[in-house]
Scaffold this motif. Structure first.
Motif, short mmCIF file in Angstrom:
data_model
loop_
_atom_site.label_atom_id
_atom_site.label_comp_id
_atom_site.label_asym_id
_atom_site.label_seq_id
_atom_site.Cartn_x
_atom_site.Cartn_y
_atom_site.Cartn_z
N LEU A 1 0.82 -1.21 0.00
CA LEU A 1 0.00 0.00 0.00
C LEU A 1 0.85 1.25 0.00
N VAL A 2 1.86 1.28 0.89
CA VAL A 2 2.73 2.45 0.98
C VAL A 2 3.49 2.65 -0.33
N ASN A 3 3.96 1.55 -0.92
CA ASN A 3 4.69 1.66 -2.19
C ASN A 3 3.78 2.19 -3.31
N GLU A 4 2.51 1.82 -3.26
CA GLU A 4 1.58 2.22 -4.32
C GLU A 4 1.01 3.61 -4.13
N TYR B 1 -8.23 8.06 13.71
CA TYR B 1 -6.98 7.57 14.26
C TYR B 1 -5.89 7.63 13.21
N VAL B 2 -4.67 7.79 13.67
CA VAL B 2 -3.52 7.82 12.78
C VAL B 2 -2.54 6.75 13.25
N LEU B 3 -2.16 5.89 12.36
CA LEU B 3 -1.22 4.83 12.68
C LEU B 3 0.18 5.28 12.29
N LEU B 4 1.09 5.28 13.25
CA LEU B 4 2.43 5.77 13.02
C LEU B 4 3.43 4.63 13.15
N GLY B 5 4.51 4.71 12.44
CA GLY B 5 5.59 3.76 12.62
C GLY B 5 5.96 3.05 11.35
N ARG B 6 7.24 2.76 11.21
CA ARG B 6 7.70 1.99 10.07
C ARG B 6 7.21 0.55 10.20
N LEU B 7 6.90 -0.06 9.08
CA LEU B 7 6.41 -1.44 9.10
C LEU B 7 7.54 -2.36 9.52
N GLN B 8 7.22 -3.32 10.37
CA GLN B 8 8.21 -4.27 10.83
C GLN B 8 7.73 -5.67 10.56
N LEU B 9 8.67 -6.58 10.38
CA LEU B 9 8.34 -7.99 10.24
C LEU B 9 8.94 -8.75 11.41
N SER B 10 8.11 -9.58 12.01
CA SER B 10 8.58 -10.41 13.11
C SER B 10 9.20 -11.68 12.54
N LEU B 11 10.32 -12.09 13.11
CA LEU B 11 10.98 -13.30 12.67
C LEU B 11 10.95 -14.32 13.81
N PRO B 12 9.89 -15.13 13.89
CA PRO B 12 9.80 -16.12 14.97
C PRO B 12 11.02 -17.05 14.99
N SER B 13 11.55 -17.38 13.81
CA SER B 13 12.72 -18.23 13.73
C SER B 13 13.47 -17.87 12.47
#
Length: 422
Positions: free
Chosen positions: A71-74, A403-415
């Motif tokens: 979405l952000v890229n588009e 509401y405004v959502l702030l923050g860079r997108l992060q990916l969780s790496l469980p393993s």
């Protein structure tokens, strides 16, 4: 007489059904209204979706980060979304985020969205407000003022030798994994995500409690055994207010609830110990013991201390461990940068003996890197008729944007395993 009882029960059922239907209709109206406001809001965003859930699927665990990134890229650094009965603005421009998060300066300032963070209070028994879920009032100021010195440069320097020691422990573990794999004639794979979690938890254990939680000793840690499931439950509670009702039929949720109760007891035991023998001055716990609740003029209650210690641990854990994990993955993928960093550490006398080299991570990306939930982001309440800049453009955050959502997108790496070698 039985028909009188039946009549009363029927009347009660009709009343409850009427209340349920009226509440459902009101909620449907709010969803419909949000959809209408979404179309009027002059901010880029995807086409309208379902009236009831809107674009909720964009936040789905496992695929949410990828969808939001697309979405952000588009659409650019400011994107609108319709989520249930709210119109949400996803904001990723650093300059604009800095403006809306600061009370001072050019503004505008957006306070936290209390109702979104409120579910996090369920991590304490009984549910109790904390610095994250409280509004920016006297209590929030008192806790913030007391704990802010813990994050000063002079105080953090006291923890730096520990960080170096914990990093050496992780390097020694990676070396042991490498030696064992070589002896078995197998490729050496080291879970850098697990190592990052262990380092982070031990740093927070010392900074928060003045205690070694034993994560980087790679043994059984009573605290970490219950802390990880607790974190997972918080992600579920934010997305579903009735999440813990599932504990009656969902074994995983029941296990998480049991871990919350165990965590509550562990923190309670530490608080009782601190009240008899205060922790070191540099710890967050020591500063929390000095806080006076503005509402009562007395020190924080045991329940309040449990809530604050728990939220400090959680808030300092996930984003930090994610950042460490991604740094290690990127270093494994870029050998030239890894070598340059090693040379700098060696020059400063910080490189441990028998340094472990992280191998190329590209070979294991497809199998081992699993996208999880978006990491910590700040959600704040948006005032009406406010304009804020993003990459040179001015977007009006009208009353439709609640509401405004702030923050860079992060990916969780469980393993996340990368190859390692000496």
């Amino acid at each position: 007489m039985w028909w009188h009882v039946f009549l009363r029960l029927s009347q009660a059922c009709c009343v409850l059904l009427g209340l349920y239907l009226s509440k459902s209709l009101w909620y449907f109206y709010k969803c419909w209204r949000a959809r209408q406001n979404y179309t009027k809001l002059k901010i880029p965003g995807p086409p309208t979706a379902s009236t009831i859930i809107g674009h909720l699927s964009y936040f789905e665990s496992g695929v949410g980060p990828w969808k939001l990134t697309e979405l952000v890229n588009e659409y650019g650094p400011v994107v609108k979304l319709h989520v249930l009965d709210k119109v949400t603005v996803v904001l990723t421009d650093p300059d604009t985020m800095g403006r809306v998060l600061r009370k001072t300066g050019p503004g505008p300032y957006f306070p936290k969205a209390h109702d979104l963070y409120a579910p996090l209070e369920k991590a304490t028994i009984p549910p109790t407000p904390n610095i994250v879920t409280s509004e920016d009032g006297p209590y929030w100021k008192a806790v913030r003022h007391a704990t802010a010195p813990c994050f000063s440069a002079s105080n953090l320097k006291k923890v730096l030798p520990l960080v170096v020691e914990l990093s050496k422990r992780a390097a020694d573990k990676a070396a042991a994994v490498t030696v064992a794999a070589s002896a078995a004639g197998q490729a050496a794979l080291f879970d850098v995500s697990d190592a990052a979690k262990r380092i982070t938890s031990d740093v927070m254990g010392h900074l928060l409690l003045g205690e070694d939680l034993g994560g980087t000793r790679w043994g059984q840690s009573e605290y970490l055994k219950v802390f990880y499931p607790l974190l997972k439950s918080q992600a579920g509670v934010i997305g579903n207010p009735w999440y813990f009702w599932q504990c009656y039929w969902n074994k995983e949720v029941a296990f998480q609830w049991n871990c919350i109760k165990q965590h509550d007891n562990l923190i309670l035991a530490r608080i009782e110990r601190f009240q008899e023998s205060p922790p070191a001055d540099y710890t967050i716990a020591a500063h929390l013991l000095s806080v006076k609740d503005p509402a009562t003029g007395k020190p924080l209650t045991t329940t309040q201390l449990k809530a604050e210690i728990g939220v400090f641990m959680a808030a300092g854990f996930e984003t930090t461990s994610h950042a460490i994990t991604w740094c290690l993955v990127v270093l494994a993928a870029h050998q030239d940068m890894q070598q340059k960093l090693l040379e700098e550490l060696t020059a400063e006398g910080l490189a441990p003996a028998g340094t472990v080299h992280l191998g190329d991570a590209s070979a294991v990306h497809e199998q081992k890197i699993i996208p999880g939930s978006t990491g910590h982001a700040a959600v704040v309440q948006c005032s009406r008729g406010v304009t804020c800049g993003a990459s040179g453009l001015e977007y009006c955050l009208q009353s439709a944007s609640q509401y405004v959502l702030l923050g860079r997108l992060q990916l969780s790496l469980p393993s996340c395993y990368v190859s390692s070698g000496l």
